[in-house]
Design a protein around this motif. Structure first.
Motif, mmCIF file in Angstrom:
data_model
loop_
_atom_site.group_PDB
_atom_site.id
_atom_site.type_symbol
_atom_site.label_atom_id
_atom_site.label_comp_id
_atom_site.label_asym_id
_atom_site.label_seq_id
_atom_site.Cartn_x
_atom_site.Cartn_y
_atom_site.Cartn_z
ATOM 1 N N THR A 740 0.793 -1.469 -0.177
ATOM 2 C CA THR A 740 -0.017 0.031 -0.027
ATOM 3 C C THR A 740 0.914 1.148 0.157
ATOM 4 O O THR A 740 0.358 2.368 0.138
ATOM 5 C CB THR A 740 -0.884 -0.278 1.226
ATOM 6 N N ARG A 741 2.173 1.067 0.048
ATOM 7 C CA ARG A 741 3.186 2.210 -0.114
ATOM 8 C C ARG A 741 3.151 3.099 1.013
ATOM 9 O O ARG A 741 3.439 4.315 1.102
ATOM 10 C CB ARG A 741 2.798 3.106 -1.470
ATOM 11 N N THR A 742 2.812 2.609 2.248
ATOM 12 C CA THR A 742 2.885 3.411 3.346
ATOM 13 C C THR A 742 4.173 2.922 4.183
ATOM 14 O O THR A 742 4.684 3.440 5.000
ATOM 15 C CB THR A 742 1.757 2.903 4.496
ATOM 16 N N CYS A 743 4.766 1.865 3.576
ATOM 17 C CA CYS A 743 6.097 1.500 3.938
ATOM 18 C C CYS A 743 7.064 1.252 2.619
ATOM 19 O O CYS A 743 6.733 0.565 1.790
ATOM 20 C CB CYS A 743 6.357 0.396 4.745
ATOM 21 N N LEU A 744 8.181 2.111 2.259
ATOM 22 C CA LEU A 744 8.558 2.093 1.081
ATOM 23 C C LEU A 744 10.133 1.831 1.293
ATOM 24 O O LEU A 744 11.104 2.764 1.506
ATOM 25 C CB LEU A 744 8.510 3.659 0.360
ATOM 26 N N PRO A 745 10.645 0.612 1.231
ATOM 27 C CA PRO A 745 12.001 0.215 1.817
ATOM 28 C C PRO A 745 12.846 0.580 0.432
ATOM 29 O O PRO A 745 14.085 1.079 0.503
ATOM 30 C CB PRO A 745 12.050 -1.184 1.681
ATOM 31 N N GLN A 746 12.449 0.879 -0.898
ATOM 32 C CA GLN A 746 13.279 1.136 -2.019
ATOM 33 C C GLN A 746 12.941 2.622 -2.401
ATOM 34 O O GLN A 746 13.407 3.250 -3.503
ATOM 35 C CB GLN A 746 12.825 0.505 -3.167
ATOM 36 N N ALA A 747 12.304 3.739 -1.500
ATOM 37 C CA ALA A 747 12.008 4.868 -1.739
ATOM 38 C C ALA A 747 13.191 5.893 -1.889
ATOM 39 O O ALA A 747 14.142 5.424 -1.378
ATOM 40 C CB ALA A 747 11.080 5.535 -0.654
ATOM 41 N N SER A 748 12.953 7.017 -2.623
ATOM 42 C CA SER A 748 14.247 7.789 -2.861
ATOM 43 C C SER A 748 14.163 8.739 -1.797
ATOM 44 O O SER A 748 15.250 9.579 -1.727
ATOM 45 C CB SER A 748 13.756 8.680 -3.880
ATOM 46 N N PHE A 749 13.591 8.585 -0.739
ATOM 47 C CA PHE A 749 13.633 9.449 0.500
ATOM 48 C C PHE A 749 13.444 8.397 1.840
ATOM 49 O O PHE A 749 12.942 7.314 1.590
ATOM 50 C CB PHE A 749 12.840 10.485 0.722
ATOM 51 N N PRO A 750 14.044 8.608 3.131
ATOM 52 C CA PRO A 750 13.922 7.804 3.929
ATOM 53 C C PRO A 750 12.317 8.029 4.607
ATOM 54 O O PRO A 750 11.791 9.172 4.767
ATOM 55 C CB PRO A 750 14.821 8.481 5.271
ATOM 56 N N LEU A 751 11.734 6.991 4.884
ATOM 57 C CA LEU A 751 10.506 6.924 5.265
ATOM 58 C C LEU A 751 10.286 5.799 6.273
ATOM 59 O O LEU A 751 10.931 4.811 6.246
ATOM 60 C CB LEU A 751 9.573 6.374 4.250
ATOM 61 N N GLY A 752 9.954 5.880 7.677
ATOM 62 C CA GLY A 752 9.764 5.171 8.549
ATOM 63 C C GLY A 752 11.000 5.042 9.372
ATOM 64 O O GLY A 752 11.090 3.903 9.999
ATOM 65 N N VAL A 753 12.096 5.682 9.021
ATOM 66 C CA VAL A 753 13.270 5.333 9.689
ATOM 67 C C VAL A 753 13.232 5.970 11.167
ATOM 68 O O VAL A 753 12.398 6.736 11.587
ATOM 69 C CB VAL A 753 14.384 6.422 8.983
ATOM 70 N N ALA A 754 14.247 5.594 12.033
ATOM 71 C CA ALA A 754 14.200 6.045 13.279
ATOM 72 C C ALA A 754 14.198 7.745 13.440
ATOM 73 O O ALA A 754 15.029 8.169 12.685
ATOM 74 C CB ALA A 754 15.472 5.562 14.250
#
Length: 818
Positions: A740-754
Motif C-alpha cells: 500500500t506504499r505506506t512503507c517504502l524500503p526502496q523509496a528515494s527518501f527515508p520513510l519510517g526511519v528512526a
C-alpha cells in the motif's frame, strides 16, 4: 524587524548550544531536600493517591515539563511519553495511539482506542479531544485498559488532563512567547477569592504563527496557526462537607488545513501524472525538499467549542458523593488539498464538516475503611453527531479518474478508457457547437446523522488483605445504543447541468451515433447514490447495540515502604459502530485482555525513583479502515478485522543526585505482531494472505531522556538549564504496508526511519518566582523526517501525498506574576 530577528537568532543559538540529550521533571535550584516524583498525587483510580501507590503504568507530565519543551498541545508532548503517538497536523481530526494500538477513522462513528478525559469527563469525538493547553495542572498518561473506571474507548489506555482549580489566594500571571515563523502566544490568568468559600479563576490563551511550509507558486504560507481558548471556573464551598464547581471552556480555531506535499514530479502541461504511481517510490520526490503546490479552493480548518461542567461533592460521614454534569457543543470544518498539485485535471479536495452536541452525567460514591477503599457509580451520555463528508473536483478530474481506471460510463462504445467530458467537448467543437464541458465544478457529499447513548455501571474495591498486601477488584457493565443514517444525494454540478440541459434541448443526445446517453454525465463518481427510502431525509438508516462486562483484578504487595510489586489482569472494550463514508458500513466491537507485572520503587537515600511494567496483550477483532482499489472502480474504504498480540516493557526512571540536578529516562519496548489478519491487498494463489506473525508496524524501541539543572544566584534568583532528547525507532514493515506504499524500503527518501529530536531551554527566575525569562529551542539539530504517506488520490490520479515534521523552532518566553 531586523533587531527582533537578531535577538531571536542569538536566543536560539544560546538555547541550542545548551541542548544535548534528556527529559526531566522540575528541579528547583534551592538547598531544600529534593522531592521525588513518588510524592505526586494522581487520580488515576478515581480517588487521590500517591503515584507510587497506584498499580498502573502511569507517566505524569507536569506543568513544568509542558513549559520547558514549549508544548502547546498533546502532539508536541507525545515524544516525551514513549509509546504514545499523537498526530496533530489536523487539530480537528487527531489520532491517538498507545502501546501500538489506535483506532481507524470511521468519521463520527469512530470510537477511539485511547480515551481522552478532561477533569474526568470523556471528550467524545476526536474533534473535541485535541485542544490547546489551557491552565493545566498535570497530565496523567495511563497505559493499558482503563475502561473499568473511566469507561468505554480506553482499551489501549487513557490520557487524563487535570486543570487548575480556583483557590483562596489572589493571584495572576501573564506569559508571552515570541519565536521564529512569526510565533506569538499570549496567556493570562487571574484568580479572584470572593470570600465565604467562593473563588473565580479566569484563563485565556491566544496563539498564532506563520507556519514553515510555503506554496511554490503563490508564495503563501500554507500551515499557519491561529487559535484562542478561554476558561472560567467558579468554586463554592457551601459548607465544610459540600463543594460546588462550575466551569466554562471555549476553544476557537480558524486556520488553513493540513498541507499535502506531492510526491510525483509535475508532468508537462497537457499530460497527466504516470498511472499507476511508482509502486517502489524510487522515482518520488523527497517531501522535505519537493516544491509544494496546494490549490484547494476555500482552504480551511476551523472549530468552535463550548463546554459547561458542573461538579458537586458532598460528604456523608465516611462516604463521599460526587456528581459530574457536562454539556458540550462544537462545530468543525476541515477542507484540505488531497492531490498535492495545482492542476485542474488532478484537483481533488475533501471537506469534513461536523456538528456535535453531547451531554454526560455521572454519579459516584466512594469511601474507605480499615478493610476496603471503594468507588461505585453510574454514568449516562447522550450524543448527537452530524457529519458531511464533502468532496470537490472538476469535470477534468472526473475524466482523469475515468481514463486511469477504465471506467465504462455506458455499455455502448467508444472504448472504456476514453475520457467522457473532453471527448464530448471535442465532438461538440467539431460540429460547431460552442459549448465545452471542461473546467466545470463537481461536488459529491455523504451526509451522516448519528445518535449515540451510553450507559455504564461500575465498581472498584481495594481490599487491604494485610498491611502490605492489597487486592483490587473492579467491574464495569456498559451498554451502547447507536442509531445511524446516511444520505449520498446525486452529484452537484449546476454549470454542467445547465450545459447538459442546453445540449438536450438542441437534441444532441438524440443524434445518430452519439456515444453517451445523458445519464452518463450524471452518475456519482465518489459516493454511491441511493434513492431516499425509510428515514425522512436520509437514504438508509441502521441501529445497533453493544453490551459488555469488563473486569479488572490487581494484586499489589508492598515489599517495604518504598517498593511495590503488582500483577494485574484487565479487559478493555470498544463498542462497534458505523462507517460514515460507506452506506450501511458497520464495524464490530473490539476486546483486549492485558496481563501485566509491574514494580514501583524509590530509593530516598539515593534520590532515585524507578518504575517499570512488563505486559502482554491480545487484541481481538481489531477493526481497521482499508482503502480498497479494485480494478476499474473508484477506490472505496472497507472495514478489515485482525487479531493482534504484543509483548512490551514500559520504564520510567528519575535520579536527583543533588537538589538542583535531575536526570530522567523513560523508555518503551514493544513487539507487536498479527495473530490473524487476512490482508485484502496481498494475495497468495488468489486468496488473501494471512499476515500472522508479521509486525503491525509499531517500532520496537522509543525513549526520552533529560537533564535539568538549576543554579542559585547570590540574590536568590536562579538560572535553569534543560536539555532533552527523544527517540522513536524505525517502522517495522509488513507485506501489506509495502503493497500500500505506506512503507517504502526502496523509496528515494527515508520513510519510517528512526527519529531523534533534541530540545533545549535556558531560563531565569527571580527570587520571588514572580518574574522570569527563557530562551528555548525545539528540534535543535534541525532533523527532518517524512512522517507519513497518504494514498487517497494515488489509486485514481496517481498522486500520493506526504507530510513532514517541523524544522528547528526557537524563541523567547517571558513570565510575570502577582
Amino acid at each position: 524587524m531586523v533587531n527582533r530577528k537578531l535577538t531571536l537568532s542569538l536566543a536560539a543559538g544560546a538555547a541550542c548550544l545548551a541542548a544535548g540529550s534528556g527529559l526531566a521533571q522540575n528541579a528547583p535550584a534551592t538547598s531544600a531536600a529534593p522531592e521525588l516524583l513518588g510524592e505526586v498525587v494522581v487520580t488515576a483510580q478515581r480517588r487521590e493517591q500517591k503515584l507510587q501507590d497506584v498499580p498502573i503504568a502511569i507517566q505524569v507530565v507536569s506543568t513544568d515539563l509542558i513549559q520547558k519543551v514549549a508544548a502547546e498541545d498533546m502532539s508536541q508532548l507525545d515524544r516525551f511519553v514513549p509509546g504514545l503517538v499523537v498526530s496533530g497536523d489536523s487539530p480537528t481530526q487527531p489520532h491517538f495511539q498507545l502501546r501500538g494500538l489506535t483506532a481507524s477513522d470511521f468519521g463520527v462513528g469512530t470510537e477511539p482506542a485511547v480515551g481522552v478525559y478532561v477533569d474526568g469527563v470523556y471528550a467524545t469525538r476526536s474533534g473535541a479531544s485535541f485542544l490547546a493547553f489551557n491552565d493545566i495542572e498535570r497530565i496523567e498518561v495511563l497505559r493499558g485498559p482503563q475502561g473499568t473506571l473511566l469507561g468505554r474507548s480506553s482499551a489501549a489506555g487513557a490520557i487524563s488532563i487535570v486543570t487548575k482549580k480556583p483557590t483562596d489566594v489572589f493571584e495572576g500571571s501573564a506569559d508571552v512567547r515570541v519565536g521564529n515563523e512569526g510565533k506569538q502566544r499570549y496567556e493570562g490568568m487571574l484568580n479572584l477569592p470572593l470570600g465565604d468559600g467562593m473563588a473565580l479563576r479566569f484563563n485565556g490563551v491566544s496563539n498564532k504563527s506563520d507556519g514553515f511550509l510555503t506554496d511554490a507558486t503563490t508564495g503563501q504560507k500554507l500551515n499557519p496557526e491561529k487559535d484562542w481558548a478561554g476558561r472560567a471556573a467558579f468554586r463554592w464551598d457551601i459548607d465544610s462537607a459540600t463543594q460546588l464547581q462550575l466551569a466554562w471552556n471555549h476553544d476557537s480555531l480558524n486556520q488553513l488545513a493540513r498541507v499535502a506535499i506531492g510526491l510525483v514530479p509535475p508532468p508537462p502541461t497537457g499530460s497527466l501524472p504516470p498511472f499507476p504511481a511508482d509502486p517502489t517510490g524510487a522515482s518520488f520526490l523527497s517531501p522535505i525538499t519537493a516544491p509544494i503546490n496546494n490549490d484547494v479552493v476555500g482552504n480551511e480548518e476551523s472549530r468552535t467549542l463550548d463546554e459547561f461542567v458542573l461538579n458537586f461533592e458532598h460528604r456523608f460521614g465516611d462516604v463521599e458523593f460526587h456528581s459530574t454534569t457536562d454539556w458540550r457543543q462544537f462545530r468543525t470544518k476541515n477542507r484540505e488539498d488531497e492531490d498535492g498539485t495545482n492542476r485542474i485535471e488532478t484537483y481533488f479536495d475533501t471537506a469534513n464538516v461536523e456538528h456535535n452536541a453531547a451531554w454526560y452525567q455521572e454519579f459516584r460514591l466512594s469511601g474507605k475503611t480499615t478493610l476496603i477503599d471503594w468507588v461505585a457509580g453510574a454514568s449516562y451520555s447522550s450524543e448527537h453527531a452530524q457529519q458531511a463528508s464533502d468532496t470537490h473536483l472538476y469535470t477534468d478530474g472526473v475524466d482523469t479518474a475515468i481514463t486511469n481506471l477504465c471506467i465504462i460510463p455506458n455499455p455502448a462504445p467508444p472504448p472504456a478508457c476514453l475520457p467522457l467530458f473532453s471527448t464530448t467537448s471535442a465532438i461538440l467543437a467539431a460540429n460547431g457547437i460552442p459549448i465545452s464541458l471542461m473546467g466545470l465544478p463537481w461536488r459529491e457529499v455523504m451526509y451522516d446523522d448519528g445518535r449515540f447513548k451510553s450507559l455504564g455501571v461500575f465498581g472498584d474495591v481495594i481490599w487491604h488483605l494485610t498491611d502490605q498486601l492489597n487486592l483490587t477488584t473492579g467491574l464495569r457493565y456498559s451498554h451502547d445504543q447507536k442509531d445511524f443514517a446516511w444520505l449520498a444525494p446525486p452529484r452537484e454540478a449546476p454549470e454542467l447541468d445547465a450545459a447538459l440541459n442546453t445540449l438536450n434541448q438542441l437534441g444532441v443526445f438524440q443524434m445518430p451515433g452519439w456515444p453517451f446517453p445523458i445519464t452518463a454525465y450524471q452518475q456519482n463518481l465518489v459516493f454511491q447514490y441511493l434513492q431516499q427510502v425509510g428515514t425522512p431525509g436520509y437514504a438508509f438508516a441502521a441501529s445497533g447495540a453493544w453490551s459488555d462486562v469488563s473486569p479488572r483484578v490487581v494484586l499489589d504487595y508492598k515489599v517495604d515502604p518504598h517498593a511495590m510489586l503488582y500483577a494485574s489482569v484487565a479487559k478493555g472494550f470498544t463498542p462497534g459502530g458505523f462507517d460514515s463514508v460507506l452506506v450501511n458500513g458497520q464495524y464490530a466491537n473490539e476486546d483486549v485482555w492485558n496481563y501485566e507485572l509491574g514494580a514501583k520503587t524509590s530509593f530516598p537515600d539515593a534520590h532515585v525513583s524507578l518504575n517499570g511494567a512488563l505486559y502482554y496483550y491480545v487484541y481481538k477483532n481489531k477493526q481497521s479502515l482499508i482503502l480498497n482499489s479494485p480494478p476499474g472502480a473508484i477506490p472505496q474504504y472497507i472495514v478489515g478485522s485482525s487479531d493482534q498480540k504484543a509483548y512490551g516493557l514500559d520504564l520510567d526512571a528519575h535520579w536527583q543526585p543533588i537538589a538542583s540536578l535531575t536526570f530522567g529516562l523513560s523508555a518503551a519496548y514493544i513487539d507487536s505482531t498479527y495473530k490473524k489478519y487476512l490482508s485484502q491487498y496481498v494475495t497468495v494463489n488468489g486468496q488473501p494472505e494471512d499476515l500472522a506473525g508479521q509486525p503491525t508496524g509499531e517500532p520496537t524501541w522509543s525513549f526520552s531522556a533529560s537533564i535539568d539543572y538549576g543554579i542559585g544566584l547570590s540574590d536568590g534568583s536562579s538560572i535553569n538549564m534543560f536539555i532533552a532528547d527523544s527517540y522513536r525507532g524505525a517502522t517495522r514493515c509488513n507485506d501489506e504496508s509495502v503493497a500500500t506504499r505506506t512503507c517504502l524500503p526502496q523509496a528515494s527518501f527515508p520513510l519510517g526511519v528512526a527519529e531523534n529530536l533534541a530540545d533545549g531551554r535556558i531560563g531565569w527566575r527571580s527570587a520571588n518566582r514572580k518574574w522570569g525569562a527563557s530562551i528555548y529551542c525545539n528540534n535543535v539539530f534541525d532533523k527532518r523526517y517524512v512522517t507519513g504517506i497518504n494514498n487517497i488520490t494515488a489509486f485514481t490520479y496517481g498522486t500520493p501525498i506526504a507530510s513532514v515534521n517541523a524544522p528547528r523552532r526557537y524563541g523567547i518566553d517571558l513570565h510575570a506574576a502577582f
